[in-house]
Design a protein around this motif. Structure first.
Motif, PDB file in Angstrom:
ATOM      1  N   UNK A 908       0.462  15.504  -7.257  1.00  0.00           N
ATOM      2  CA  UNK A 908       0.142  14.425  -8.182  1.00  0.00           C
ATOM      3  C   UNK A 908       0.221  12.826  -7.870  1.00  0.00           C
ATOM      4  N   UNK A 909       0.730  12.539  -6.137  1.00  0.00           N
ATOM      5  CA  UNK A 909       0.411  11.376  -5.934  1.00  0.00           C
ATOM      6  C   UNK A 909      -0.433  11.454  -4.359  1.00  0.00           C
ATOM      7  N   UNK A 910      -1.194  12.701  -5.022  1.00  0.00           N
ATOM      8  CA  UNK A 910      -2.478  12.533  -3.846  1.00  0.00           C
ATOM      9  C   UNK A 910      -1.890  13.108  -2.703  1.00  0.00           C
ATOM     10  N   UNK A 911      -0.790  13.460  -2.307  1.00  0.00           N
ATOM     11  CA  UNK A 911      -0.119  13.875  -0.942  1.00  0.00           C
ATOM     12  C   UNK A 911      -0.318  15.054  -0.648  1.00  0.00           C
ATOM     13  N   UNK A 918       5.366   6.184   1.244  1.00  0.00           N
ATOM     14  CA  UNK A 918       6.360   5.186   1.356  1.00  0.00           C
ATOM     15  C   UNK A 918       7.272   5.201  -0.038  1.00  0.00           C
ATOM     16  N   UNK A 919       8.807   5.513   0.140  1.00  0.00           N
ATOM     17  CA  UNK A 919       9.501   5.879  -0.558  1.00  0.00           C
ATOM     18  C   UNK A 919       9.624   4.050  -1.349  1.00  0.00           C
ATOM     19  N   UNK A 920      10.175   4.097  -2.389  1.00  0.00           N
ATOM     20  CA  UNK A 920      10.314   2.462  -2.858  1.00  0.00           C
ATOM     21  C   UNK A 920      12.088   2.774  -3.735  1.00  0.00           C
ATOM     22  N   UNK A 921      12.684   2.343  -3.450  1.00  0.00           N
ATOM     23  CA  UNK A 921      14.540   2.290  -4.385  1.00  0.00           C
ATOM     24  C   UNK A 921      14.197   1.108  -5.576  1.00  0.00           C
ATOM     25  N   UNK A 927      10.724   2.350   2.677  1.00  0.00           N
ATOM     26  CA  UNK A 927      10.871   2.998   4.389  1.00  0.00           C
ATOM     27  C   UNK A 927       9.566   4.192   4.294  1.00  0.00           C
ATOM     28  N   UNK A 928       8.752   4.753   5.090  1.00  0.00           N
ATOM     29  CA  UNK A 928       7.841   5.109   4.886  1.00  0.00           C
ATOM     30  C   UNK A 928       8.067   6.513   6.260  1.00  0.00           C
ATOM     31  N   UNK A 929       7.702   7.420   5.582  1.00  0.00           N
ATOM     32  CA  UNK A 929       7.247   9.067   6.408  1.00  0.00           C
ATOM     33  C   UNK A 929       6.112   9.677   6.413  1.00  0.00           C
ATOM     34  N   UNK A 930       6.420  10.364   6.883  1.00  0.00           N
ATOM     35  CA  UNK A 930       5.398  11.969   6.971  1.00  0.00           C
ATOM     36  C   UNK A 930       5.721  12.665   5.750  1.00  0.00           C
ATOM     37  N   UNK A 931       5.027  13.075   5.103  1.00  0.00           N
ATOM     38  CA  UNK A 931       5.087  14.081   4.212  1.00  0.00           C
ATOM     39  C   UNK A 931       4.809  15.855   4.064  1.00  0.00           C
ATOM     40  N   UNK A 932       6.348  16.573   4.227  1.00  0.00           N
ATOM     41  CA  UNK A 932       5.821  18.052   4.083  1.00  0.00           C
ATOM     42  C   UNK A 932       6.126  18.050   2.980  1.00  0.00           C
ATOM     43  N   UNK A 933       4.109  19.102   2.557  1.00  0.00           N
ATOM     44  CA  UNK A 933       4.567  19.781   1.706  1.00  0.00           C
ATOM     45  C   UNK A 933       4.676  21.289   1.210  1.00  0.00           C
ATOM     46  N   UNK A 934       5.578  21.347   0.195  1.00  0.00           N
ATOM     47  CA  UNK A 934       4.995  22.924   0.047  1.00  0.00           C
ATOM     48  C   UNK A 934       6.182  23.782  -1.377  1.00  0.00           C
ATOM     49  N   UNK A 935       6.054  24.681  -0.874  1.00  0.00           N
ATOM     50  CA  UNK A 935       7.104  25.674  -2.240  1.00  0.00           C
ATOM     51  C   UNK A 935       8.811  25.171  -2.221  1.00  0.00           C
ATOM     52  N   UNK A 936       9.308  24.451  -0.478  1.00  0.00           N
ATOM     53  CA  UNK A 936      10.925  24.775  -0.350  1.00  0.00           C
ATOM     54  C   UNK A 936      11.326  23.560  -1.030  1.00  0.00           C
ATOM     55  N   UNK A1009      10.417   5.797  -5.358  1.00  0.00           N
ATOM     56  CA  UNK A1009       8.590   6.451  -6.532  1.00  0.00           C
ATOM     57  C   UNK A1009       8.181   6.299  -4.757  1.00  0.00           C
ATOM     58  N   UNK A1010       7.249   7.627  -4.459  1.00  0.00           N
ATOM     59  CA  UNK A1010       6.657   7.778  -3.811  1.00  0.00           C
ATOM     60  C   UNK A1010       4.829   7.660  -4.262  1.00  0.00           C
ATOM     61  N   UNK A1011       5.024   6.302  -2.909  1.00  0.00           N
ATOM     62  CA  UNK A1011       3.245   6.301  -2.997  1.00  0.00           C
ATOM     63  C   UNK A1011       2.815   6.884  -1.175  1.00  0.00           C
ATOM     64  N   UNK A1012       1.563   7.313  -1.643  1.00  0.00           N
ATOM     65  CA  UNK A1012       0.804   7.566  -0.109  1.00  0.00           C
ATOM     66  C   UNK A1012       0.409   5.849   0.243  1.00  0.00           C
ATOM     67  N   UNK A1013       0.181   6.054   1.538  1.00  0.00           N
ATOM     68  CA  UNK A1013       0.203   4.716   2.407  1.00  0.00           C
ATOM     69  C   UNK A1013      -1.645   4.800   2.829  1.00  0.00           C
TER      70      UNK A1013
END
Length: 1013
Positions: A908-911, A918-921, A927-936, A1009-1013
Motif C-alpha cells: 500500500x505504500x509502494x514498498x 522513512x518512519x515519521x513520528x 529515521x530511515x531504514x531498509x524494508x523487510x516485507x513478508x507475512x511475518x 507514518x511510513x513513506x518510501x524514500x
C-alpha cells in the motif's frame, strides 16, 4: 569481515554443537591426533587417560564464574590460557541448573564432575553442560578496541569525543573537591553537594535537601554489585534519586500487588501461551528454555504452545505447525485479547470454580491447594458508602475485625468472614444489613469481573486485536482443556499505555485454571536466591549493613508517592485552588520503578530541580529509554545545567559520551559477583571472584580501578558511614573495615556459605582443579580460620545451590520453589490510590479502553490514524542486545536490522523488501531504514529489532590523548527508534510516554507514518 572458519571455531555454533569445546576428551595411544582434523581448534581443557584418570591441561586452568551476556546470569566454567591470562573458551557449570537438566550435586567433587563431562562412555552426551551463543561470545569484551581501561577527563565540550588520560587519584580529587575544572567556571564537587544542608529547591521543600541533587543510574541486573552501589547511594550518601534500566526496558509488573508468572513449567505443561515474548527470551533463560522446549516437543505429543506477538520470531518455525502456532496480534492490543478470552471462559463456565471459591490460605491448604484468590470477596457498591469500591469488612457486619473481609457461604448462602474454612460463592450481588442498622449493596469480585469482561462484545475485542473470534474462542477453549497444565506468560509486551490493565487481566487468566505454582502450570519463582531465603547481608557471620544509615528525605524527582501529601497539593488547597490536576504525573505503585528516563526528564524541565551531579554506572538510558534522547540531551550537554557527570563503565556509550570524567570498570570474569540463575527453578546463587587479572588501571595501592573501588574512595573522602574503618561488624560486634571490594565480597560469600547448614571444607584437589587456590590468601586475610573452608568450597562449585530430589510435591512445585499468595481478582489497593490528573480513585478491576495520554485524551484523537496509520513494535532477538554490539561473533550474524512490515501494508505504500523507507513520528522526528516485507509481521504494525543503530559504543571515532580510535561500521548498522520516539504531549515540557501508575516507559504502539524514500 570475520572468516567463516573463525566464526565456527569460536562462536555460537560451536557452543550449540560439540559441547562448546567444554567437554573433556578421552585419549589413548591408539587414537589419531585430533589436531590434524581440526588444526585451529583449542586443545582440550582435560583428558581422561587410558587408566581412567583425569589429566588437566598444563597450559590452561579452569575456573568457575558467571555470565552477563544477558541477565539470566548463568553459572559458567571458563578456560584460561596461563601464558596470556586470557579466557579462551567458556561452557556451562555442571553444578548450575542452567547448564544441565539435572545439575550435579555439590557433594560431587570437581574431578568427578569433569570426568562425567568427558567422552568416556559417552558420558558427555548425557551430562552436556552448555552455554548459549551469546554467553560464548562475551569473551570478546576483554580486548575490545573500544574498551576503556584508563581514567579519562574530557577535553573540550561534552560530547565532542575528546579525552585525556589522568591518574585515578587526580580524578578522585577533582570530582570530590570541584573547582574550575574545565575553564568553564566553578563546578561543585561531590563534597560540597553532600554537605550543603539547604533545600534543593525552596519552592519544593518536600523534595528534600541539596544532597538529593545527586542522581545515580545503574544496571539493576548485576545483583550483588548493584547492592554495593545502592549501599553508597541510598544508605551512605542518602539520595532517593536512582534510576535503573528495567523501568524503560519492559517491567511494570510486580507493582500494586500484581503477582505475575515468570515462567511456564514446560517439563509437564500441555498448553503454553507466550504473549509479547518467545521462549528463551529476556526473563526466560535461553539455555534452560531450549532444553525444556526441545524435550517437550520431541518426547510428548500432548504438548503444544502458541506465541502471540506482532512478529514471527525464531521460536516458531511457521505460522501454523503441528505442535506450535504463531498468532499475529496488533501491537498494543493485548488487553483486548485477554478480555475476550476471559469473557469466553467465564460465560462458558470453563474456570476452576473449586480453586476460585477458596477465600484464604489456611483453607487452601486444607483443600489441597497452595494459593487462593479474592474472587469471592464482597465489594461495596453503594457510591455514598465510605467503603465504596472496597471490600466489605467483617467489622462492618459484626463478623470480625476490619482486616478481615466478607464472603457468602456456598452452602448456606449467608455472609461469613473470609477466614472461613468452607467454600464461598463466586456469583452474588445483593443488600446486606450492617451492625449500625443500615444496609449496603455488595457484589462478589468474580461477579464484577464477569460484568466487566462483558461490557464489550467478542466482536469488539476481536476487531481491536485483529484476531478472529473463532481463533480467540479456540484459544480460550484449549487453554482451559488441560486442567492446571496450562499457562500464559509475557514480558516486554507490557511496554504499552495500558500495561497495568494487561498485567491484571493476564494474571486473572492464569487464575481461571488454578495453574499457579502447579506442576505443568505457571511458576512465580524464576530462580530464587539464597539471599531471598536467608538475610545474607546481615548474618550468620557478618552484618554488612551494621552502620549508621543516612535518612532519605523528600520525594524523588520522578515523583513517586502520594500527591496529596505533597507541598503542591497542600498549597493549592490553602489558596482555594482546585488541587487536581497535579502539575506533573505522580506514580502510585507500591514501590518505585526508578525510571532513569523520568529523572532526566525532571532535570530537563528543572522541575522540581536540576541535578548537580550524575554518576552513571553500567547504564545507557540515552540509548535505551524510548523518547528520551531528543528531549534531554541539551540539558545534559550544558555544564550550566548539570555541573558534574561521572561515567563508570567499560565503554563510552550513548550516555557516557557526555561525561566529564570516566572511571573504567570491570567486564565479566574480572568481577566479584553473585546472582541467581533466571528460570532455573532452583534456590541458589552463583558466586564468583575475578578469574583473570583485571585490565583496568591500578590505583596507588595497586588495586584495580572499578565501580566498587571508586565508590569506596569517594565515600572515604566524604567521610560517609559504611565505608573505610568501622564500616560494618561481625555478629559478635567486632568492627570490620571496607577499603577494597574484597573486604565486602569475601564476607558476603562467607555468609552465603554458612547460611542454614554450613557447607563442608574443600579438598586440596578441589582448590587446585578449580583455581580457587589462587584466592586463598585474599580470603584467609579477611576470614576467621573456621570460616575459610566452607567459603572456599562454595567457590569450587561456582556458587551454592540447594539440592532437590524433585522439583515437585504432588501436583505442585516443591515448597522451596513457591510462595503462597492471593490472586488479586479484584485489586483493592488500586481503589485506594488516585489518578494525579483527575483525582479519581483507580478501579480494582482491569479496564479495557483505547490508549490514552496522561490527561485522558485518546491517543488517536491527537495522533490520528489518517496521519499515522501504523503502530510501532520493537523486539529483542535471541542474540542481539544493546551491549552485544561490542561482540564481533554476534555482529557477524548481521550488522543491520530492518523495518519489518506485513507485505500487504508495504504494498500500500509502494514498498517491497530492500526498499528504503522513512518512519515519521508525531513529534516530527524521522529515521530511515531498509524494508523487510513478508507475512511475518502483524498488519498495521511496524516491527524493529532492538540493539542496533548505535551512535557511540565504538560506532564512531573517539580521541584519547590526541590519538584516534576509529569507529567500527559494524556497530553503527541499522536503526534505533528510541532516540526519536514521541513523548506525551499532554504533560508540561519534556515528557515520556509512560504507563500512568507505575511510570514504566512505553516502547510499543506509538503511532507513526511510513513513506518510501
Amino acid at each position: 569481515m570475520m572468516k567463516r572458519r573463525d566464526f565456527l571455531k569460536s562462536g555460537p555454533i560451536a557452543a550449540a554443537a560439540a559441547v562448546a569445546s567444554g567437554t573433556c576428551l578421552a585419549s589413548d595411544s591408539n587414537r589419531d591426533d585430533i589436531s590434524k582434523y581440526a588444526p585451529t581448534s583449542l586443545s582440550p581443557e582435560f583428558k581422561v587417560n587410558s587408566s581412567g584418570e583425569l589429566e588437566a591441561n598444563p597450559d590452561q586452568r579452569m575456573a568457575f564464574s558467571m555470565c552477563f551476556g544477558c541477565y539470566s546470569t548463568c553459572a559458567v566454567r571458563a578456560r584460561i590460557d596461563n601464558a596470556s591470562d586470557q579466557v579462551v573458551r567458556v561452557a556451562g557449570n555442571p553444578y548450575g541448573a542452567a547448564a544441565l537438566t539435572t545439575p550435579m550435586d555439590l557433594a560431587t567433587p570437581p574431578r568427578e564432575a569433569f570426568q562425567k563431562l568427558s567422552a568416556v562412555a559417552d558420558q558427555g552426551l548425557a551430562n552436556r553442560a552448555t552455554l548459549c551463543g551469546r554467553g560464548n561470545s562475551v569473551v570478546d569484551a576483554f580486548n575490545d578496541p573500544h574498551r576503556i581501561t584508563q581514567c579519562l577527563k574530557r577535553v573540550g565540550k561534552r560530547g565532542e569525543d575528546k579525552w585525556q588520560t589522568i591518574s585515578y587519584e587526580q580524578l578522585l580529587e577533582e570530582v570530590t573537591e570541584g573547582g574550575d575544572l574545565f575553564g568553564e567556571g566553578p563546578v561543585a564537587g561531590l563534597k560540597k553537594i553532600h554537605r550543603n544542608n539547604a533545600l534543593a529547591n525552596p519552592d519544593f521543600p518536600d523534595f528534600g535537601p541539596s544532597r538529593n541533587q545527586l542522581l545515580g543510574t545503574a544496571c539493576k541486573n548485576q545483583f550483588a554489585r548493584k547492592q554495593f552501589f545502592d549501599r553508597f547511594l541510598f544508605k551512605s550518601w542518602g539520595t532517593p534519586n536512582h534510576g535503573v534500566k528495567s523501568a524503560y526496558c519492559g517491567v511494570s509488573s510486580g507493582s500494586m500487588g500484581i503477582t505475575s508468572a515468570s515462567a511456564i513449567d514446560i517439563n509437564h505443561c500441555e498448553f503454553a501461551i507466550f504473549i509479547g515474548s518467545n521462549p528463551g527470551l529476556v526473563s526466560d533463560n535461553a539455555n534452560i528454555s531450549a532444553r525444556r522446549m526441545g524435550n517437550a516437543l520431541t518426547s510428548r505429543k500432548n504438548f503444544k504452545y502458541v506465541i502471540i506477538d506482532p512478529i514471527l520470531r525464531a521460536s516458531t518455525p511457521a505460522a501454523s505447525h503441528e505442535n506450535s502456532e504463531w498468532i499475529p496480534v496488533r501491537t498494543g492490543s493485548d488487553t483486548a485479547l485477554m478480555f475476550a478470552m476471559l469473557q469466553y471462559i467465564i460465560n462458558q463456565e470453563r474456570y476452576n470454580a473449586d480453586f476460585l471459591s477458596i477465600a484464604n490460605q489456611k483453607a487452601a491448604e486444607t483443600f489441597g491447594e497452595v494459593n487462593h484468590s479474592n474472587a469471592t470477596y464482597l465489594v461495596v457498591r453503594d457510591k455514598d458508602h465510605p467503603l465504596y469500591n472496597q471490600f466489605l469488612t467483617a467489622s462492618a457486619i459484626g463478623l470480625g475485625d476490619e482486616n478481615t473481609q466478607v464472603v457468602i457461604d456456598k452452602a448456606s448462602g449467608l455472609p461469613v468472614a473470609s477466614s472461613t474454612m468452607k467454600k464461598a460463592k463466586l456469583l452474588f450481588n445483593g443488600q446486606l444489613s450492617l451492625t449500625d442498622g443500615s444496609s449496603v449493596m455488595v457484589e462478589t469480585a468474580f461477579s464484577l469481573l464477569k460484568k466487566r469482561v462483558n461490557e464489550k462484545t467478542m466482536d469488539d475485542y476481536a476487531n481491536h486485536c485483529q484476531i478472529p473470534v473463532a481463533k480467540i474462542e479456540a484459544l480460550a477453549k484449549e487453554f482451559t482443556s488441560h486442567g492446571r497444565k496450562a499457562g500464559i506468560v509475557n514480558y516486554t509486551g507490557i511496554s504499552v499505555p495500558d500495561s497495568i490493565q494487561f498485567e491484571m487481566a493476564l494474571t486473572t487468566l492464569n487464575a481461571m485454571n488454578g495453574s499457579s505454582n502447579a506442576k505443568g502450570g505457571t511458576s512465580y519463582h524464576n530462580g530464587s536466591t539464597m539471599s531471598g531465603k536467608y538475610n545474607i547481608t546481615a548474618a550468620p557471620l557478618y552484618d554488612l549493613m551494621a552502620f549508621e544509615h543516612t535518612r532519605l528525605e523528600g520525594f524523588s524527582a520522578e515523583r513517586f508517592g502520594n500527591y496529596e501529601e505533597s507541598h503542591e497539593y497542600r498549597e493549592k488547597v490553602r489558596k482555594g485552588l482546585p488541587p487536581y490536576p497535579a502539575n506533573n504525573p505522580w506514580l502510585v505503585n507500591d514501590k518505585p520503578l526508578h525510571n532513569s528516563g523520568s529523572h532526566l526528564i525532571a532535570h530537563a524541565n528543572k522541575d522540581p530541580y536540576q541535578f548537580k551531579a550524575w554518576i552513571n554506572w553500567s547504564s545507557n538510558p540515552i540509548y535505551g529509554c524510548p523518547g528520551l534522547a531528543n528531549q534531554v540531551e541539551e540539558s545534559i550537554k550544558d555544564p550550566g545545567q548539570l555541573g558534574l557527570m561521572i561515567a563508570v563503565d567499560a565503554y563510552l556509550n550513548e550516555t557516557n559520551q557526555y561525561a566529564d570524567y570516566f572511571v573504567p570498570d570491570l567486564v565479566q570474569y574480572e568481577q566479584w559477583s553473585m546472582a541467581r540463575m533466571g528460570s532455573s527453578l532452583v534456590v541458589g546463587e552463583s558466586a564468583c571472584a575475578p578469574i583473570v587479572e583485571p585490565r583496568t588501571v591500578k590505583n596507588q595501592h595497586n588495586q584495580p580501578v572499578c565501580m566498587e573501588q571508586f565508590v569506596i574512595d569517594i565515600a572515604k573522602r566524604l567521610e560517609l558511614k559504611g565505608f573505610g574503618e568501622n564500616a560494618f561488624k561481625d555478629v559478635q560486634g567486632k568492627p570490620c573495615a571496607l577499603h577494597t571490594p574484597e573486604d565486602f565480597y569475601v564476607r558476603l560469600y562467607a555468609n552465603l556459605a554458612h547460611s542454614g547448614k554450613p557447607l563442608p571444607n574443600p579438598t586440596a584437589d578441589d582448590l587446585k582443579l578449580t583455581s580457587v587456590d589462587r584466592l586463598t590468601t585474599q580470603f584467609s586475610e579477611r576470614l576467621k580460620p573456621e570460616e575459610l573452608g566452607p567459603t572456599l568450597f562454595m567457590l569450587t562449585r561456582g556458587g551454592r545451590y540447594e539440592p532437590l530430589q524433585s522439583l515437585y510435591e504432588g501436583e505442585f512445585f516443591h515448597k522451596s520453589l513457591r510462595k503462597p499468595f492471593q490472586h488479586q481478582i479484584y485489586n483493592e489497593k488500586m481503589t485506594r490510590r488516585k489518578d494525579s490528573y483527575t483525582g479519581q480513585p483507580f478501579e480494582g478491576l482491569p479496564v479495557f479502553d483505547v490508549h490514552r495520554f496522561w490527561d485522558g485524551t485518546p491517543v488517536r484523537e491527537l495522533w490520528s490514524e489518517e496521519d499515522y496509520p501504523y503502530l510501532l513494535s520493537t523486539f529483542k532477538s535471541h542474540m542481539r542486545s544493546p551491549y552485544s554490539v561490542a561482540l564481533p561473533r554476534i555482529t557477524a550474524l548481521g550488522e543491520e536490522n530492518f523495518i519489518q512490515m506485513h507485505q500487504d501494508d508495504a504494498a500500500r505504500q509502494s514498498l517491497k523488501t530492500g526498499d528504503k523507507a522513512r518512519l515519521t513520528f508525531p513529534n516530527g522526528e524521522s529515521i530511515e531504514g531498509i524494508i523487510q516485507a513478508d507475512k511475518g509481521t502483524a498488519q498495521n504494525t511496524v516491527s524493529i529489532a532492538h540493539g542496533y543503530g548505535h551512535t557511540a559504543f565504538g560506532a564512531r571515532d573517539i580521541f584519547i590523548d590526541d590519538e584516534r580510535r576509529p569507529g567500527l561500521k559494524s556497530r553503527a548498522g541499522g536503526i534505533s527508534t528510541n532516540a526519536i520516539s514521541a513523548g506525551d504531549p499532554t504533560c508540561r515540557g519534556a515528557s515520556l510516554m509512560r504507563e500512568s501508575r507505575s511510570g514504566a516507559a512505553i516502547r510499543h504502539s506509538i503511532p507513526l507514518r511510513v513513506e518510501k524514500v
